[in-house]
Design an enzyme around this catalytic site. Structure first.
Site, short mmCIF file in Angstrom:
data_model
loop_
_atom_site.label_atom_id
_atom_site.label_comp_id
_atom_site.label_asym_id
_atom_site.label_seq_id
_atom_site.Cartn_x
_atom_site.Cartn_y
_atom_site.Cartn_z
N SER A 1 7.25 13.31 -6.71
CA SER A 1 7.27 14.77 -6.60
C SER A 1 8.68 15.26 -6.28
CB SER A 1 6.31 15.22 -5.49
OG SER A 1 4.99 14.98 -5.92
N LEU B 1 10.52 0.13 -17.60
CA LEU B 1 11.71 0.89 -17.22
C LEU B 1 12.13 0.55 -15.79
CD1 LEU B 1 13.82 3.17 -17.61
CD2 LEU B 1 12.05 4.81 -16.97
N GLN C 1 -13.91 15.52 2.76
CA GLN C 1 -14.32 16.31 3.93
C GLN C 1 -15.72 16.91 3.72
OE1 GLN C 1 -12.32 16.04 6.41
NE2 GLN C 1 -13.46 17.30 7.86
N GLU D 1 5.81 7.90 -12.62
CA GLU D 1 6.47 8.71 -13.65
C GLU D 1 7.27 9.84 -13.02
OE1 GLU D 1 4.39 9.21 -17.34
OE2 GLU D 1 3.13 7.47 -16.92
#
Lengths: 325, 381, 249
Positions: free
Chosen positions: B367, B125, B337, B364
């Protein structure tokens, strides 16, 4: 009301595991205020019985009858059951070897008796003898009582010292064996034993074990060299056996061999619960593993965080040098 | 939706977990280091139905629902995020569109070998000029007699280097923009199909990310997937399903990191006691566990909606992916951490989880795109 | 060939058990239960036999309703049907389990019984041998390799120091050891199929069994902990400590 120890023979020799089991029999007999007899079945039993007669038993019974000349659980359990019924023994025990584990539950089944596996100790309780045994990969010690008139048990050889000669002389006699060899549904064919110069895993003072960290046959060879330098027995973790790198009877762990040597050296073994169950009673445990967080270090007296391919050759060199001097 | 796993789902989880721990985990570090995926895993996973969890058995799949698919991707990702995305991209982006839009012949010819793990699939795509903006696709497909001829370049194609077949979105009518897009099933052995370049990545290094070039690439006419002009719709619906896969991957990465952190915290001694005794560590673990559970529930909700046949679950899939990828970033950062210096070196796997997590915020749909999808749904009419 | 495979539900053996404070058992809260690992080898062997030469494998699990999950897991590995013997909250040790298994055997008359060599929770390693004794059958424990011939099985057994070959008349009781085979993973389609396979729920009374316990666990306690060890920095230091401190070299 005496108790019976079933000793173990293979290829004409009394097996070592019999001797710690004799100590267990002696302890149990003392606790019950009775005496113990020894039963020895198989080729060479008559001569073997002579070896066992000064270990403290009242009677040593032997048979080389055809049906029991070679070990099968079917014949030996039947012969032992007949003897127990005839003599009225109240407890029967054997070492928790592969033979003992094969034989004793069958005998218990024939006698409709309750059984305790892998007993590591006995004590007197309100309801008679209380047997101590590990469960859940040794993470629990169970206190078990048996509710049938006859008690069957296997005992863990690492939990008892080997009996030594000098405790009187037993009456040696041939045991009556009426098992029909032709009527048995099982037949011994042959042994296919691994020939090894090394000491037996369960008897050795020093055990060197290989884990997943050895990676391949080359790695195994390195561990073998260390074992030989120390005159030690060779052991393995389940992962190594699963990979087919070493035979099954070298597996140390909950479902393999239980060992308690003076010195146990774990090389490239992560320390899964089931492995630790087989070696945590060693007097001194050494772990060599490059993973600092491997759980094996929790049980190790001496932990070396290092790549075994670097550390083991150095260790071999040191040991050889020390032996030479 | 049931919060508890039923008998079948429990078995699927146990099997996937065991397979992941016994077969995948021992290879994970090595595959990451060498940036090569072990294709025998695809074959093994194919035999177990993992390469087409939600594809019916008659087409070579596992015959399960999307919830189970999510479970499998999570379990794999908990030990190896690369394996998680190999399965997820293959299933969601290649098997799923062929299953939903393909003809019976196409399913027999392509879906069966894909879902049974005989070959790997990918989706073409993204292009240099068209990432998030799918309408800007420049790859063209022109009908020439009985064949479609494709020209163009696809980039960042997950599984691209190892795929045997690609679902490719191309324009059949440039003037109609996104309405002019169509989808095609392009076998990797078609003339003019070329894997031009493998990318070197920060994380998910074992999974292939490749550039695919189509130069007069000829495929049979019947390899058109769906109707002409349906390409955009197919791509968008495919991505909705894909986001469930990536959300599951993110949950897996986060959980894997947390489990490592818990084990380490119990072992690691400082000031004469395990560091798990310190509240600073306990709070980190508590936050991780809470957020991972929340992310998983969002993911399962989206999967449940897909299983229930909801026409539109874009918002829920976007929420799941947005949140889960964020959780993956936080959980892996905190896991490193907890490990301190050891977390920063490759002796321990947490640094790999940390690197692997970042991509879940990007591929995909970034965010930002997920927020766009969510807010669009909120502000509609 | 009809093969009976008893399966036991055990707490995940890779996780250390926690004992209840009062020593009456182990904590089961939050514990994942699995098919006893050795039973998977038994199922695998039985399924391979029937895949090769026909027949069916039926499983038997003894416990409570939760054992259905265990049975489904076993059915997903290729067994054909199953019995769930519900004890209604009762609990039996190995000899009682063997009583029940013997009753199932008498109902079904299988040609072969294959069990795991031991269950990894109680570690008893008793039920199979007791079952064989009760039924008057031959036994071949700790199988490394099983070869079926006309009316008999030739079994290589894992013993101390190597292998032993034994011939047993069928029907016989065989227990599976680690190297017998490599159990498969349940495939997803197999898990789906397992859902539809028959699980017959019965009680010991339905089977005509009168199980009884011949031994009783009074309580559990923690084994004494091993004292904490030390890390050594080098092979030299290790050898030095083994020689001078531990005095084992």
């Amino acid at each position: 009301m005496a108790i019976l120890l079933i000793a173990e023979m293979r290829e004409g020799e009394v097996r070592h595991a019999t001797f710690p089991a004799v100590t267990a029999a002696k302890q149990l007999a003392e606790l019950l205020g009775t005496e113990f007899d020894i039963l020895l079945l198989g080729k060479g039993a008559q001569a073997g019985a002579e070896r066992l007669k000064d270990l403290g038993a009242a009677n040593v019974l032997w048979s080389e009858a055809e049906a029991v000349a070679e070990y099968t659980a079917e014949a030996h359990a039947q012969a032992a059951a007949d003897l127990v019924n005839e003599k009225g023994y109240t407890a029967v025990l054997a070492a928790a070897t592969t033979t003992g584990k094969d034989l004793m539950p069958r005998l218990a089944g024939l006698l409709d008796a309750g059984m305790v596996s892998d007993a590591i100790g006995f004590e007197k309780g309100d309801e008679g003898i209380v047997y101590l045994r590990p469960m859940y990969a040794g993470n629990a010690i169970a206190r078990v009582v048996i509710d049938t008139p006859i008690h069957c048990l296997t005992v863990r050889e690492t939990a008892f010292d080997a009996a030594t000669p000098g405790a009187g002389s037993a009456a040696v006699a041939e045991a009556p064996v009426n098992v029909d060899a032709g009527g048995l549904k099982a037949k011994f064919v042959e042994y296919q034993l691994t020939k090894s110069e090394r000491p037996e895993l369960t008897e050795a003072k020093v055990v060197v074990s290989a884990g997943r960290g050895v990676k391949d046959a080359e790695g195994v060879k390195l561990i073998e060299q260390l074992a030989d330098a120390l005159g030690a027995a060779l052991g393995a973790s389940r992962a190594v056996v699963d990979e087919g790198l070493l035979p099954n009877d070298l597996q140390v762990g909950q479902t393999g061999k239980i060992v308690a040597p003076d010195l146990y050296i774990a090389c490239g073994i992560s320390g899964a619960i089931q492995h630790v169950a087989g070696m945590k009673d060693a007097k001194v445990i050494v772990a060599i593993n490059k993973d600092e967080e491997a759980p094996i270090f929790e049980v190790a007296d001496y932990g070396l965080v290092d790549d075994l391919f670097k550390a083991v050759p150095k260790l071999i060199e040191k040991v050889q040098a020390a032996r030479a001097s | 939706m049931n919060f508890e796993l039923d008998d079948v789902q429990t078995l699927v989880r146990d099997t996937a977990r065991r397979f992941a721990q016994e077969e995948v985990a021992p290879l994970a570090a090595e595959m990451d280091k060498t940036a090569t995926f072990r294709m025998e895993l695809v074959k093994q996973m194919g035999e177990l139905g993992f390469m087409g969890v939600a594809i019916p058995e008659q087409y070579g799949g596992g015959g399960m629902d999307y919830r189970c698919y999510s479970i499998v991707v999570e379990e794999l990702s908990a030990v190896c995020a690369s394996t998680g995305v190999v399965v997820s991209a293959h299933s969601s982006l290649c098997c799923d569109p062929i299953y939903r839009f393909g003809t019976e012949e196409q399913k027999k010819k392509y879906l069966v070998p894909l879902a049974s793990g005989q070959m790997l699939g990918c989706l073409g795509l993204t292009e240099p000029q068209a990432g998030t903006d799918a309408g800007a696709v420049r790859t063209t497909a022109v009908l020439d007699g009985d064949e479609w001829v494709l020209n163009g370049t696809k980039i960042f194609i997950t599984n691209g280097g190892q795929a045997g077949v690609a679902v490719v979105i191309a324009s059949t009518d440039r003037s109609a923009k996104h309405r002019g897009l169509s989808a095609f099933i392009v076998p990797a052995d078609a003339p003019g199909y070329k894997v031009a370049k493998e990318e070197h990545k920060l994380g998910i290094r074992a999974s292939s990310t490749a550039e695919l070039v189509f130069e007069d690439c000829r495929i049979p006419k019947e390899n058109l997937l769906g109707q002409p002009g349906e390409g955009f719709k197919i791509a968008m619906q495919t991505l909705d399903g894909g986001r469930i896969g990536i959300a599951s991957q993110a949950v897996g990465i986060a959980r894997g990191a947390m489990e490592q952190a818990i084990a380490y915290a119990k072992e690691r001694q400082q000031f004469g006691q395990p560091i798990a005794n310190f509240q600073a560590i306990q709070w980190k673990l508590a936050d991780m566990a809470t957020e991972i559970d929340a992310a998983r529930l969002l993911t399962w909700r989206a999967a449940w909606m897909k299983d229930q046949g909801f026409k539109n679950y874009s918002r829920e899939a976007a929420m799941a992916k947005l949140f889960a990828s964020d959780v993956a970033m936080k959980a892996t950062r905190e896991a490193v951490q907890v490990f301190g210096g050891y977390g920063y070196i490759d002796e321990y796997p947490v640094e790999r989880y940390y690197r692997d997590a970042k991509i879940t915020e990007i591929y995909e749909g970034t965010s930002e795109v997920q927020r766009m999808v969510i807010s669009r749904a909120l502000l509609r009419d | 060939m009809k093969i009976m495979v008893p399966v036991r539900r055990v707490p995940n053996p890779d996780v250390k058990v926690r004992l209840k404070k009062d020593g009456t058992g182990i904590e089961t809260e939050g514990v994942n239960f699995l098919v006893n690992p050795f039973d998977e080898y038994a199922i695998e062997e039985a399924v391979r036999i029937t895949e090769k030469s026909g027949g069916e494998v039926f499983l038997v699990s003894i416990g409570g309703p939760e054992n259905e999950e265990t049975l489904r897991a076993g059915l997903a590995l290729g067994a054909h049907r199953a019995y769930l013997v519900d004890l209604g909250g009762e609990c039996y040790e190995s000899s009682g389990i063997a009583d029940i298994l013997a009753a199932v055997f008498k109902q079904e008359n299988p040609d072969l019984v294959i069990l795991g060599k031991q269950s990894v929770d109680t570690d008893n390693n008793q039920a199979a041998q007791m079952l064989a004794a009760k039924l008057g059958l031959a036994q071949a424990c700790f199988a490394y390799k099983v070869e079926l011939q006309d009316g008999k099985a030739v079994v290589q057994r894992e013993i101390d120091g190597g292998l032993e070959v034994k011939e047993v008349e069928l029907p016989a009781v065989i227990t599976a050891d680690l190297r017998l085979n490599q159990p498969r993973y349940a495939s997803l389609p197999a898990i789906m199929k397992a859902k539809k396979k028959e699980v017959k729920k019965v009680t010991p009374a339905d089977l005509g069994a009168e199980p009884k316990n011949r031994a009783r666990v009074l309580g559990l306690s923690e084994p004494p902990p091993r004292k904490a060890g030390q890390k050594v920095a080098s092979v030299d230091e290790l050898v030095d400590k083994l020689v001078n401190e531990a005095k084992v070299l």
